[in-house]
Design a protein around this motif. Structure first.
Motif, short mmCIF file in Angstrom:
data_model
loop_
_atom_site.label_atom_id
_atom_site.label_comp_id
_atom_site.label_asym_id
_atom_site.label_seq_id
_atom_site.Cartn_x
_atom_site.Cartn_y
_atom_site.Cartn_z
N ARG A 7 0.85 -1.69 0.27
CA ARG A 7 0.15 -0.08 -0.13
C ARG A 7 0.94 1.58 0.49
NH1 ARG A 7 -3.92 -3.12 2.74
NH2 ARG A 7 -6.05 -2.92 1.90
N LYS A 8 1.99 1.10 0.65
CA LYS A 8 3.14 2.68 1.18
C LYS A 8 3.70 2.26 -0.57
CE LYS A 8 3.38 2.18 5.88
NZ LYS A 8 4.41 2.17 7.21
N LEU A 9 3.78 1.54 -1.12
CA LEU A 9 4.54 1.63 -1.99
C LEU A 9 3.57 1.96 -3.67
CD1 LEU A 9 7.12 0.35 -3.64
CD2 LEU A 9 5.87 -1.69 -4.43
N ILE A 10 2.71 1.92 -3.08
CA ILE A 10 1.68 2.61 -4.24
C ILE A 10 1.29 3.96 -4.11
CG2 ILE A 10 -0.46 2.32 -4.69
CD1 ILE A 10 -0.03 -0.64 -5.31
N GLN A 11 1.04 3.70 -2.64
CA GLN A 11 0.80 5.55 -2.64
C GLN A 11 2.00 6.01 -3.11
OE1 GLN A 11 -0.52 5.17 1.53
NE2 GLN A 11 -2.42 4.57 1.07
N SER A 12 2.83 6.25 -2.58
CA SER A 12 4.33 6.21 -3.13
C SER A 12 4.59 7.08 -4.12
CB SER A 12 5.79 6.15 -2.82
OG SER A 12 6.58 7.07 -2.47
N ILE A 13 4.89 5.67 -5.21
CA ILE A 13 4.53 5.81 -6.52
C ILE A 13 3.75 7.31 -7.15
CG2 ILE A 13 4.00 4.86 -8.95
CD1 ILE A 13 4.96 1.95 -7.19
N ARG A 14 1.59 6.86 -6.56
CA ARG A 14 1.35 7.76 -7.57
C ARG A 14 1.23 9.13 -6.75
NH1 ARG A 14 -4.17 4.35 -5.25
NH2 ARG A 14 -4.62 2.87 -6.99
N PHE A 58 2.42 1.57 -14.48
CA PHE A 58 2.55 2.86 -14.05
C PHE A 58 0.80 3.59 -14.61
CE2 PHE A 58 3.53 7.34 -14.95
CZ PHE A 58 4.48 7.15 -13.62
N ASN A 59 0.86 3.59 -15.51
CA ASN A 59 -0.40 4.39 -16.20
C ASN A 59 -1.83 3.91 -15.80
OD1 ASN A 59 1.38 6.10 -18.34
ND2 ASN A 59 1.15 4.68 -20.04
N SER A 60 -1.66 2.22 -15.36
CA SER A 60 -2.69 2.20 -14.67
C SER A 60 -2.87 1.62 -13.46
CB SER A 60 -3.25 0.58 -14.63
OG SER A 60 -2.15 -0.30 -15.76
N LEU A 61 -1.81 2.11 -12.77
CA LEU A 61 -1.74 1.95 -11.62
C LEU A 61 -2.97 3.56 -10.76
CD1 LEU A 61 -0.20 0.93 -9.15
CD2 LEU A 61 1.39 2.65 -8.84
N GLU A 62 -2.85 4.33 -11.04
CA GLU A 62 -4.34 5.50 -10.40
C GLU A 62 -4.99 4.49 -10.38
OE1 GLU A 62 -4.97 8.23 -7.95
OE2 GLU A 62 -2.85 8.04 -9.84
#
Length: 191
Positions: A7-14, A58-62
């Protein structure tokens, strides 16, 4: 289904952290490449599709909801990207049987073990390349990537019961191809 770390990784990427995205790529790049290589049978194409996969990630991570593991989501994107490439290939009609070879295996204990394993791997790789891409992909996920049927269900979006049937049929096809490949060799060595 996500861990706190994921979760933290995804939030950081976003939030635009490129190091976090590099960490995600480094975590899954070998697994994605192995899947794409097995499905496409060509190193250059596998590298391109692997890169395309991570661009799509990357493009669909949101839009990633986190209702499955990141690995499952990434595999699904890689698998679908391979299928897109295969469809494109078929529409261009430039499929070359010569592209379906050349698999690399690493780290063996002795030179003899390495030779035996490489030969066996080359044979399995060549035989997998003769199967329909969906079968090769399924066998790769199950045997080489050691994914469970539930994980594969999430990746391919196919019910487990259907996967069992598909896996059974894919194994039968691979066995027939292997047998057809080995019979001439056995006859030649014993004749």
């Amino acid at each position: 289904m996500l861990t706190t770390k994921e979760r933290k990784l995804i939030q950081s990427i976003r939030k635009g952290n490129t190091r976090a995205f590099s960490e995600l790529v480094n975590t899954y790049k070998d697994l994605v490449y192995t899947l794409t290589l097995r499905m496409l049978g060509n190193r250059e194409e596998a590298e391109e599709v692997s890169q395309d996969t991570f661009i799509k990630v990357f493009n669909s991570l949101e839009h990633f909801k986190g209702d499955s593991k990141i690995s499952t989501w990434v595999y699904r994107i890689a698998y679908n990207t391979c299928l897109d490439r295969i469809r494109l290939r078929k529409s261009r009609k430039f499929l070359d049987v010569g592209e379906m070879q050349d698999f690399i295996f690493t780290e063996m204990d002795t030179a003899l073990d390495k030779m035996v394993r490489e030969e066996r791997g080359r044979l399995v790789g060549q035989c997998l390349a003769k199967l329909p891409s969906e079968d090769a992909g399924l066998l790769t996920l199950f045997y080489f990537e050691e994914k469970s049927l539930l994980e594969i269900e999430n990746i391919l979006n196919v019910p487990v019961n259907s996967l069992k049937v598909q896996l059974f049929r894919a194994r039968k096809k691979l066995a027939a191809v292997l047998e057809g490949h080995l019979k001439p060799e056995i006859l030649q060595n014993n004749g």
